[in-house]
Scaffold this active site. Structure first.
Site, PDB file in Angstrom:
ATOM      1  N   SER A 199       0.841  -1.189   0.000  1.00  0.00           N
ATOM      2  CA  SER A 199       0.000   0.000   0.000  1.00  0.00           C
ATOM      3  C   SER A 199       0.882   1.247   0.000  1.00  0.00           C
ATOM      4  O   SER A 199       1.731   1.388  -0.865  1.00  0.00           O
ATOM      5  CB  SER A 199      -0.960  -0.061   1.199  1.00  0.00           C
ATOM      6  N   LYS A 214       4.219   2.033  -2.376  1.00  0.00           N
ATOM      7  CA  LYS A 214       4.620   3.218  -3.138  1.00  0.00           C
ATOM      8  C   LYS A 214       6.075   3.554  -2.787  1.00  0.00           C
ATOM      9  O   LYS A 214       6.909   3.847  -3.648  1.00  0.00           O
ATOM     10  CB  LYS A 214       3.731   4.416  -2.794  1.00  0.00           C
ATOM     11  N   GLN A 265      -7.906   6.444  -6.327  1.00  0.00           N
ATOM     12  CA  GLN A 265      -6.981   7.445  -5.800  1.00  0.00           C
ATOM     13  C   GLN A 265      -6.340   8.142  -7.010  1.00  0.00           C
ATOM     14  O   GLN A 265      -5.792   7.494  -7.886  1.00  0.00           O
ATOM     15  CB  GLN A 265      -5.918   6.717  -4.982  1.00  0.00           C
ATOM     16  N   GLU A 323      -4.333  14.034   0.681  1.00  0.00           N
ATOM     17  CA  GLU A 323      -4.487  12.982   1.678  1.00  0.00           C
ATOM     18  C   GLU A 323      -3.301  12.893   2.622  1.00  0.00           C
ATOM     19  O   GLU A 323      -3.464  12.594   3.806  1.00  0.00           O
ATOM     20  CB  GLU A 323      -4.685  11.630   0.968  1.00  0.00           C
ATOM     21  N   TRP A 338     -10.287   1.486  -5.469  1.00  0.00           N
ATOM     22  CA  TRP A 338      -9.457   2.681  -5.280  1.00  0.00           C
ATOM     23  C   TRP A 338      -7.988   2.411  -5.597  1.00  0.00           C
ATOM     24  O   TRP A 338      -7.206   3.342  -5.809  1.00  0.00           O
ATOM     25  CB  TRP A 338      -9.613   3.258  -3.871  1.00  0.00           C
ATOM     26  N   HIS A 393      -6.768  -6.455   1.461  1.00  0.00           N
ATOM     27  CA  HIS A 393      -5.691  -5.535   1.116  1.00  0.00           C
ATOM     28  C   HIS A 393      -4.449  -5.870   1.944  1.00  0.00           C
ATOM     29  O   HIS A 393      -4.506  -5.913   3.174  1.00  0.00           O
ATOM     30  CB  HIS A 393      -6.152  -4.104   1.397  1.00  0.00           C
TER      31      HIS A 393
END
Ligand SMILES: *[C@@H]1O[C@H](CO)[C@@H](O)[C@H](O)[C@H]1NC(C)=O
Ligand SMILES: *[C@@H]1O[C@H](CO)[C@@H](O)[C@H](O)[C@H]1NC(C)=O
Ligand SMILES: *[C@@H]1O[C@H](CO)[C@@H](O)[C@H](O)[C@H]1NC(C)=O
Ligand SMILES: *[C@@H]1O[C@H](CO)[C@@H](O)[C@H](O)[C@H]1NC(C)=O
Ligand SMILES: *[C@@H]1O[C@H](CO)[C@@H](O)[C@H](O)[C@H]1NC(C)=O
Ligand SMILES: *[C@@H]1O[C@H](CO)[C@@H](O)[C@H](O)[C@H]1NC(C)=O
Ligand SMILES: *[C@@H]1O[C@H](CO)[C@@H](O)[C@H](O)[C@H]1NC(C)=O
Length: 334
Positions: free
Chosen positions: A146, A150, A192, A200, A244, A280
């Site tokens: 998640s 990134k 997103q 965010e 998302w 997730h």
């Protein structure tokens, strides 16, 4: 027994690699007047001339690195090891002056992403400096899921000492492309996007907010971030159960990045697995074989197949049309 070193993101220190400017390779941080609604061509230098050889790619990669810092990630400082930088030593007025005293200051342009990359690099510095730790620093993998996925991708892109990069469910800001996520959103999926992400959290630079409403001016997108990892090992895992996470965008962005691995003659060094059926960041057993293949090849030097590329095509009725986004043909860079 299998030994590998995984630098699990979660450790952050605040801060630029100057781009690896080499000889005549010009690496500006921004390109004024740039405009491209499709994904930027990996195989054109900033001045529009073609990238034709592997050596050309080295320069092009440096350009991409500088642009990613310039537009979205903020500056990634080099290792702060010059002792006079750590603590100045000019005269008495040097007391308390230096990186040691303020590290980089809270106003440094580094986003959380580049700060994390910096931290990963310093861990590797320490491992290199301490062979007694018995860790082979040519066999380091980086992973995270998640938001940390990134970060893992950003670390693998900017830190060439990482042999294997494994972003898990990184989505937008990771292995998805800003332009494609916007397209996905405009096609009815709530994903997103760049405009959302700068509100965010602090993952990207404050400067990026100047571009999120006009993505066409960006001479970068995340297919180029993925391509910075080439020719080193890269396998991304995505989860289509979460809209998302922008599944179409990740697939399209990875597909665009794959052209660079193909151009460099190592398409099998770049894997992608996109399935559903799990929470997730949970790890479903049916992904283990492809992960193991990448471990075995890039950390254990085994001669195994890493042709791992699949998607379930669950894109929530958003259509992937490659020619709408990829307007280049893949050269052979040798
Ligand atoms: C530097 O500081 C020390 C200690 O306060 C003092 O003795 C010395 O004279 C100072 N040197 C200069 C050049 O000001
Ligand atoms: C950091 O930026 C803020 C906001 O622009 C400013 O108020 C502050 O003075 C800056 N701090 C330093 C140490 O430059
Ligand atoms: C690290 O791995 C490389 C590649 O397998 C190997 O050539 C090298 O000898 C290893 N170094 C150590 C210290 O084991
Ligand atoms: C986006 O940037 C281009 C090129 O600078 C400009 O022509 C266009 O007006 C901008 N669009 C928006 C919505 O700001
Ligand atoms: C992997 O397992 C999940 C359930 O955990 C399932 O939903 C998915 O279809 C499987 N995918 C493949 C490619 O086997
Ligand atoms: C790796 O394996 C392939 C397929 O078995 C074989 O063709 C190739 O010669 C092997 N390469 C090396 C370096 O052993
Ligand atoms: C996709 O389209 C089909 C057929 O129109 C529809 O039944 C389905 O609900 C749609 N799925 C999504 C996620 O919108």
């Amino acid at each position: 027994m299998k030994f590998f070193t995984a630098v699990q993101l979660g450790l952050a220190l605040a801060f630029t690699y100057g781009a690896n400017a080499q000889g005549t390779c010009s690496t500006p941080a921004t390109i004024s007047g740039y405009s491209d609604a499709k994904l930027p061509n990996p195989f054109l230098f900033n001045d529009g001339t073609p990238v034709q050889t592997a050596a050309d790619w080295t320069c092009r990669r440096s350009q991409i690195a500088a642009l990613i810092q310039g537009y979205e990630a903020g500056t990634l400082p080099p290792a702060p090891y010059a002792n006079s930088n750590m603590a100045q030593q000019n005269d008495n007025s040097s007391r308390g002056v230096g990186l040691f005293y303020n590290l980089y200051g809270k106003n440094h342009s580094a986003s959380a992403m580049t700060a994390w990359v910096w931290g990963v690099s310093r861990i590797i510095d320490a491992l290199e400096a301490n062979p007694s730790a018995s860790i082979n620093t040519s066999k380091i993998a980086v992973t995270g899921c998640s938001r940390d996925g990134k970060g893992a991708l950003m670390a693998g892109a900017f830190e060439p000492r990482i042999a294997l990069t494994i972003p898990q469910e990184s989505g937008s800001g990771g292995d998805a492309c800003w332009r494609l996520s916007l397209y996905e959103q405009n096609s009815g999926s709530v994903v997103q996007t760049a405009t959302e992400i700068v509100q965010e959290n602090v993952w990207f630079s404050t400067n990026f907010a100047n571009y999120v409403n006009n993505l066409t001016v960006l001479p970068i997108d995340h297919h180029l971030l993925l391509a910075m990892v080439a020719p080193r090992g890269l396998i991304s895992f995505e989860n289509t159960d979460y809209v998302w996470l922008s599944p179409l965008s990740s697939f399209g962005c990875e597909t665009a990045a794959h052209t660079v691995y193909t151009a460099l003659g190592v398409p099998q060094n770049h894997g992608f697995e996109q399935i559903g059926g799990h929470a997730h960041c949970a790890w479903p057993a049916n992904l283990t074989a492809s992960l193991d293949a990448f471990f075995n090849k890039f950390l254990l030097d085994e001669n195994v197949s890493t042709d791992e590329w699949s998607t379930n095509n669950v894109f929530n009725n958003v259509t992937w049309t490659a020619s709408d986004w990829i307007d280049w043909t893949t050269p052979t860079l040798s």
